[in-house]
Design an enzyme around this catalytic site. Structure first.
Site, PDB file in Angstrom:
ATOM      1  CB  SER A   1      -0.952  -0.065   1.199  1.00  0.00           C
ATOM      2  OG  SER A   1      -2.000   0.854   1.083  1.00  0.00           O
TER       3      SER A   1
ATOM      4  CG  ASP B   1      -5.944  -2.696  -4.123  1.00  0.00           C
ATOM      5  OD1 ASP B   1      -6.547  -1.871  -3.410  1.00  0.00           O
ATOM      6  OD2 ASP B   1      -4.867  -3.219  -3.800  1.00  0.00           O
TER       7      ASP B   1
ATOM      8  CG  HIS C   1      -5.456  -2.664   0.107  1.00  0.00           C
ATOM      9  ND1 HIS C   1      -4.900  -2.070  -1.003  1.00  0.00           N
ATOM     10  CD2 HIS C   1      -4.826  -2.110   1.180  1.00  0.00           C
ATOM     11  CE1 HIS C   1      -3.988  -1.201  -0.622  1.00  0.00           C
ATOM     12  NE2 HIS C   1      -3.915  -1.215   0.698  1.00  0.00           N
TER      13      HIS C   1
END
Length: 529
Positions: free
Chosen positions: A243, A470, A498
């Site tokens: 991320s 995502d 995610h």
């Protein structure tokens, strides 16, 4: 009031949510969480920066930084069995280093277990910004025994995060009020209440952490990583970032391309985008995730959003939010489920399709007037524990984001003008995301960063990983980052949720683990399910 969700969200927070959900829905079958088809989140117009790219720093270490690079760490047992911890000193300001203002950054490691020769250290970061890398390494990191055998696993909480000089802003009770603030204002009075909440949050951060706030940028955190690399005795930085951790890792590669070892960037961000484009892209990303959820839900007779169509499911969810805006639902505590908290709860479940069965259950409860379930999901997203205490991520997140890029908006009128674009990106979430994009407009410190491409010319092969549906880091961002980095290979996970590593795809995990252990990148164009 989910200000952090609009920017970058921690993979560690996702893991915590997944664990919470698995405990609440142990009776669900694996088919309940089957991936659903959906388009990739490419709706947001990509607005790259000018041709400017991040310039590397000089290879030679400046004399005034040598004391940091030459320091020795004092390790001691800590936390989970087998781990040891130490404190790394780093300058508050790299342009004006001085012992009087040094930061103390928390580091943890678990030495390589063998068998096999040690490759070096493998640093991890879960994202956020604001996620604790140490907590992530100790509790959630997906590296299997084959990787841990060959690497010392290392984590450092970045400056301003968790154990490393944490940014502080509000009391827990103040945070409760802040997270309940109406984020879809319907009147001038409600707009004023929202902007007042943003101002008070910023004032609280300035009052408690004013000296630190100008120095929690991603570039400074990347420089801290290079100090740690040197102190650990590694010639190259081996790294797995998820991320926002991909932005941190890519920034390191841009600053120190010749020092890149084996680097995995999972759930990649595109550093060439401005804040407004990032927020619209994420709005579209969560719409894509909701579409996949709704497609699965409407096939079930008990779907709380009906069985007609995805569009009708969206209308029913919007109607629930509107109902909660007027009449918050009761829970088993003094807090009620407001529209803002309910939206955050739904958003939390979009991060992992394994959460969808329990989301259906909690939506049904909320429609019946019981807000406990969605409040639980919202609390897990905000990292609010049962005692009512909030983790530092809610403070570190805007502190980093508001310093890294200029705010998407600085006035309510700018938000109103942009509402059509956000509603187009997501009829369900667009308005909430647009108003949340205003939070950095009241930040007490001017941004020091700008959007820029990252090329990292001369870096060793880098593995960029993207998930097609995502919600938080849309797949188009992974493609963009892979095209910018001069030595990147893109690995694609055709799935929901995610990030990809450690989420159940043997194909993804094998490709990443092989790269980490053997240094071999997967073939160009490789896709996994």
């Amino acid at each position: 009031m989910a200000t952090s969700r609009l920017l970058r969200t921690s993979a560690a927070a996702l893991a915590a949510t997944a664990l919470l959900i698995s405990g609440c829905s142990s009776g669900s079958s694996s088919s309940d969480a089957a991936a659903s088809p959906g388009r990739t989140a490419e709706a947001g117009a990509q607005r790259p920066a000018d041709d400017a790219s991040l310039a590397p720093l000089p290879a030679a270490t400046p004399a005034n930084l040598r004391p940091y690079y030459d320091q020795k760490l004092s390790w001691h047992p800590c936390g989970v069995a087998g781990f040891e911890c130490a404190t790394l000193k780093a300058p508050l300001d790299y342009t004006k280093p001085g012992a009087a203002t040094d930061l103390k950054l928390a580091v943890a490691r678990k030495k390589a277990t063998g068998p096999g020769s040690r490759i070096g250290s493998l640093m991890v970061n879960p994202g956020g910004p604001g996620g604790s890398a140490i907590d992530y390494l100790e509790q959630y990191a997906p590296q299997p025994a084959a990787v841990r055998a060959r690497y010392d696993m290392v984590a450092m909480d970045p400056r301003g995060v968790a154990r490393s000089e944490p940014v502080e802003c509000l009391s827990n009770k103040q945070m409760d009020r802040y997270t309940q603030t109406d984020q879809t204002p319907d009147s001038p009075a409600e707009v004023n209440k929202l902007t007042t909440a943003y101002r008070n949050f910023a004032k609280g951060c300035e009052a408690h952490s004013g000296k630190l706030l100008p120095h929690v940028s991603t570039i400074e955190a990347a420089r801290d990583m290079d100090v740690l690399r040197a102190v650990l005795g590694d010639q190259k930085l081996n790294y797995v970032g998820s991320s926002y951790g991909t932005f941190l890792g890519a920034t390191y590669a841009g600053l120190y391309p010749s020092r890149v070892g084996r680097m995995v960037l999972d759930g990649a961000m595109n550093p060439a985008l401005d804040s407004r484009t990032i927020n619209i892209d994420q709005t579209a990303g969560f719409n894509t995730a909701f579409t996949a959820f709704a497609k699965e839900c409407i096939k079930r007779k008990d779907c709380p959003l009906g069985t007609k169509s995805v569009q009708d499911a969206g209308r029913q969810l919007s109607a629930l939010f509107k109902k909660l805006d007027a009449h918050p639902a009761e829970t088993d505590e003094t807090r009620k489920l407001t529209e803002s908290l309910a939206t955050t709860g739904v958003i939390a479940a979009m991060y992992d399709n394994r959460a969808w069965p329990v989301l259906r259950q909690y939506l049904a409860q909320a429609k019946a007037g019981n807000g406990r379930g969605l409040l639980t999901l919202s609390d897990s997203y905000y990292e609010r524990d049962p005692s009512g205490a909030y983790a530092n991520q809610m403070y570190a997140n805007p502190a980093v984001n508001c310093l890294d890029l200029p705010s998407a908006f600085t006035t309510p009128d700018q938000v109103r003008a942009a509402l059509p674009s956000f509603r187009k990106a997501s009829p369900v979430f667009g308005e909430s995301f647009a108003w949340a994009s205003l939070n950095c407009g009241y930040w007490p410190v001017k941004p020091t960063g700008t959007a820029h491409r990252i090329v990292a010319k001369g870096a060793a092969p880098i593995l960029v990983v993207g998930t097609t549906r995502d919600p938080a880091t849309p797949y188009v961002w992974a493609k963009a980052l892979a095209s910018q980095l001069s030595s990147a290979t893109l690995l694609t996970y055709d799935g929901d949720g995610h990030t990809a590593y450690g989420r159940g795809s043997d194909c993804i995990d094998t490709a990443i683990n092989t790269y980490l252990v053997e240094g071999t990148v997967p073939p160009k164009g490789k896709r996994c399910k």
